[in-house]
Enzyme design. Structure first.
Site, mmCIF file in Angstrom:
data_model
loop_
_atom_site.group_PDB
_atom_site.id
_atom_site.type_symbol
_atom_site.label_atom_id
_atom_site.label_comp_id
_atom_site.label_asym_id
_atom_site.label_seq_id
_atom_site.Cartn_x
_atom_site.Cartn_y
_atom_site.Cartn_z
ATOM 1 N N ASP A 183 0.813 -1.223 0.000
ATOM 2 C CA ASP A 183 0.000 0.000 0.000
ATOM 3 C C ASP A 183 0.848 1.275 0.000
ATOM 4 O OD1 ASP A 183 -2.101 -1.811 0.299
ATOM 5 O OD2 ASP A 183 -2.102 -1.620 2.475
ATOM 6 N N GLU A 209 -11.330 0.957 -3.623
ATOM 7 C CA GLU A 209 -10.626 1.358 -2.403
ATOM 8 C C GLU A 209 -9.333 2.094 -2.762
ATOM 9 O OE1 GLU A 209 -9.985 -2.324 -0.381
ATOM 10 O OE2 GLU A 209 -8.729 -3.127 -1.965
#
Length: 584
Positions: free
Chosen positions: A77, A248
């Protein structure tokens, strides 16, 4: 709050969502001896790690090129920002402490870690949380002389942000935000307004299908630290008629008068992708790019050589000379789609056509060797982060290096580098590596485990333990952890009045802890060195009791896929390090 990622999170979603963390009362530790060491503590004198990347070794970067990934091992991420000529990169850390490593670079290729953003217990309470909960998808921005990091502590305090004038810290205490969902990100517009985008509930909190989520946009007031006028700007994904799953990781940015919303779709597994939408006004709907996705490998042949899968969760940055680059996560699987390394950080240039960005066209395999950005070179990394390398730690410093971290928030000083200089002293405590496999508000679950990332499919890790005649009942050695249910522990068992033994313990989500092999140690042994070796699925566990003696294989041909997300589930990569536990 709802925190969707893999299908494994269906279990977490079924658990109670509002948890109260109960303060942990530490036990009384062993007293310090007259010589300065700590009575009854395990003494480790060194740690060595060596790993090789066959693809890197066979095709090293040509002059003017770099090799992907730029951060190997458990660095998922990624988020990036620029302040002048300097770039800063951060990653998720889930339930590890300290949280959110921060790296600096001037060339986007060579990165040096300058600290952790969440390095105090008051900033990061992950007591009682499974490994794959905690800090999800942090995002970093620089605005008007201040750095902002915003993230979600899943099953902790939820969404919050911290700030700092110096990216190396100190960072502020958390400011909690009344937002549901995960993956928040700041956007500071050139008109002085500020916004937050995040993954949240679908309309009326009524999902139409499994994985139906939405992207929300809120106005943010930095002075009052508040949000208002929240609304959904993406429902489901770029085309809800196709039932897109798990929209997301959103980021907003602006270029040539266009506002761009960049987000991940498809979940963080093999169907992962990156999509882009744009609008001329944030008051108007976002229009998706007809050529979406702008990054994916989901349509590639899974049997291609040296695949990199799961590409997505990208963040974009513009260089001072107007080039655009993207950082994103990817996975290097070995046979059967297993990966012990977790999700790693990659870098590719962004090309523009008709004011639409493209990172990697569909059907194109991820390039491992890429032309470097047109930027001044950074200093080489102090601690190697990619390629083939070896590192040694003799524990001669006063503080642990930044590559080391702990599982959950430590609430007591159970390790020391100063009690006996030149050794890492660890208190054996009755906290198991598998102490938590679901959120438990009454537990701390911080084992005596000093860990670092596994960064190679082919690796060797070793550590030396002094066999203290006065050691209390317990076990100490080298552990490899995937999550709360899956690990290996190669250690020595001590029970006063009985011969010591070396053992290999294994635990999986389908079995309780079991001893795979054990042997009695010589009574005159003064120290033992443990070694774990891996090559994909194949793992070998060895030891020796003299400094230059021959290695003795305790167990070979062990299935190492238990350290993979494919076997264990979750979102983290495997970690290695020194571990001690008491059995009193």
């Amino acid at each position: 709050m709802i925190f969707p990622k893999f299908p494994t999170h269906r279990l977490l979603q079924s658990l109670a969502l509002a948890l109260v963390i109960v303060p942990f009362t530490p036990p009384v530790l062993a007293e310090t001896t007259k010589g300065g060491a700590v009575a009854g503590w395990a003494e480790f004198t060194s740690f060595d790690y060596e790993g090789s990347d066959p693809v890197f070794d066979q095709t090293p970067p040509k002059p003017g090129a770099f090799h992907n990934p730029i951060l190997t091992g458990f660095y998922p991420d990624p988020s990036i920002c620029r302040a002048g000529k300097d770039f800063y990169l951060i990653n998720s850390t889930f339930s590890y402490y300290p949280g959110v490593p921060i790296f600096h670079s001037t060339d986007l290729v060579n990165w040096n870690q300058i600290g952790h953003i969440l390095d105090r217990p008051s900033q990061l309470d992950v007591d009682g949380l499974p490994v794959s909960c905690g800090i999800f998808a942090p995002a970093i921005q620089y605005h008007d002389g201040l750095f902002y990091m915003i993230t979600t502590n899943v099953y902790g305090i939820g969404n919050f942000y911290v700030t700092a004038k110096n990216p190396a810290g100190p960072w502020s205490e958390p400011v909690k935000l009344p937002l549901d969902g995960i993956d928040p990100s700041f956007f500071f517009d050139d008109d002085g307004r500020a916004y937050i985008v995040h993954n949240g509930n679908p309309p009326d909190k009524k999902p139409l299908y499994d994985g139906h989520r939405a992207i929300w946009l809120w106005e943010f007031d930095a002075k009052t630290q508040s949000v208002k006028n929240g609304r959904i700007v993406v429902n489901g994904g770029v085309d809800i008629s196709k039932k897109p799953a798990w929209i997301e990781g959103p980021h907003l940015f602006k270029r040539n008068g266009w506002y761009y919303l960049c987000a991940a779709e498809g979940g963080t597994g093999p169907n992962h992708s990156q999509v882009i939408l744009r609008t001329k006004s944030l008051a108007e709907p976002f229009v998706p790019f007809p050529g979406n996705p702008i990054l994916t490998q989901r349509d590639m042949d899974p049997n291609r050589p040296d695949p990199v899968t799961c590409l997505g969760h990208a963040d974009l940055v513009e260089t001072p000379n107007g080039e655009w680059w993207a950082v994103f996560l990817g996975v290097r699987p070995y046979g059967g789609g297993y990966s012990n390394l977790g999700r790693e950080t990659y870098l590719l240039p962004v090309t523009w056509e008709n004011d639409w960005p493209m990172i990697l066209k569909p059907g194109v395999p991820l390039p491992r060797n890429v032309k470097r950005p047109n930027l001044p070179p950074s200093a080489p990394a102090k601690t190697p982060l990619n390629g083939s390398f070896s590192v040694h730690d003799d524990f001669n410093g006063k503080e642990l290096g930044q590559q080391w971290f702990f599982l959950r928030t430590p609430r007591e000083p159970w390790w020391s580098l100063t009690a006996k200089p030149g050794s890492l002293m660890i208190a054996p405590r009755p906290v198991a590596l598998h102490s938590i496999d679901k959120p438990d508000p009454a537990a701390n679950g911080n084992p005596s485990f000093v860990a670092r990332r596994l960064q190679h499919v082919r690796y060797s890790a070793s550590t030396t333990l002094v066999l203290n005649p006065a050691a209390t009942a317990g076990d100490a050695g080298l552990a490899a952890l995937q999550n709360d249910t899956n690990y290996f522990f190669l250690g020595v068992h001590t029970e006063p009045g009985k011969p010591r033994s070396v053992f290999l313990e294994q635990r999986t989500k389908n079995t309780s802890a079991e001893t795979l092999a054990s042997e009695t140690l010589p009574e005159n042994a003064k120290a033992i060195t443990f070694r774990m070796e891996g090559d994909g699925k194949d793992q070998t566990f060895s030891y020796r009791v003299t400094k230059d003696g021959e290695w003795k294989v305790l167990k070979a041909g062990v299935d190492g896929s238990i350290l993979s997300t494919g076997s264990a589930g979750g979102f983290v990569g495997a970690t290695l390090g020194m571990y001690a536990r008491s059995t009193r």
